[in-house]
Design a protein around this motif. Structure first.
Motif: not given
Length: 132
Positions: A18-22, A51-56, A76-80
């Motif tokens: 649900t997030d977007r990354c540049t 998708r981002i998720s807080q690790k700590a 978390f992002i597509a493997p390619e």
């Protein structure tokens, strides 16, 4: 022997994007007129679902002059998608609505760690270090 349907699992994982990354990366180029080689920050990938998720939990570096923010998050992002350690990322939190993608929070900047690939996605440790 049971075969894993990675296509099905990947589709399930990507429902959470649900997030977007540049992604920004430094590229060498010759400076016009001087002949010197310089490093220039360029856009490598734009508006990639993720998708981002807080690790700590964050650490508080409060001083008299400033409050340093430092915490670790996972991307978390597509493997390619090619992301290298040290890339600069801008991630905008969002949600999927019936009208499409809707940003719900501000955009934050991160530095990427080394990617860890899986058949369905890749996980990348990213760090945000800014002043509040």
């Amino acid at each position: 022997m049971v075969r894993i349907n990675y296509k099905k699992h990947r589709k399930a994982v990507e429902r959470f994007y649900t997030d977007r990354c540049t992604v920004y990366r430094y590229k060498k180029r010759k400076k016009p007129g001087s002949g010197k080689t310089i490093q220039e920050l360029v856009t490598f990938i734009e508006n990639q679902p993720c998708r981002i998720s807080q690790k700590a939990l964050g650490t508080n570096g409060q001083t008299d002059a400033q409050n340093n923010i430092a915490y670790e998050t996972k991307l978390f992002i597509a493997p390619e998608v090619e992301i290298k350690q040290g890339d600069m990322l801008e991630v905008t939190r969002g949600r999927i609505t019936k009208n499409g993608w809707d940003p719900v929070e501000e955009t934050r900047k991160y530095h990427s760690g080394e990617p860890f690939p899986y058949p369905t996605h890749q996980e990348i440790s990213i760090q945000r270090k800014e002043w509040a």
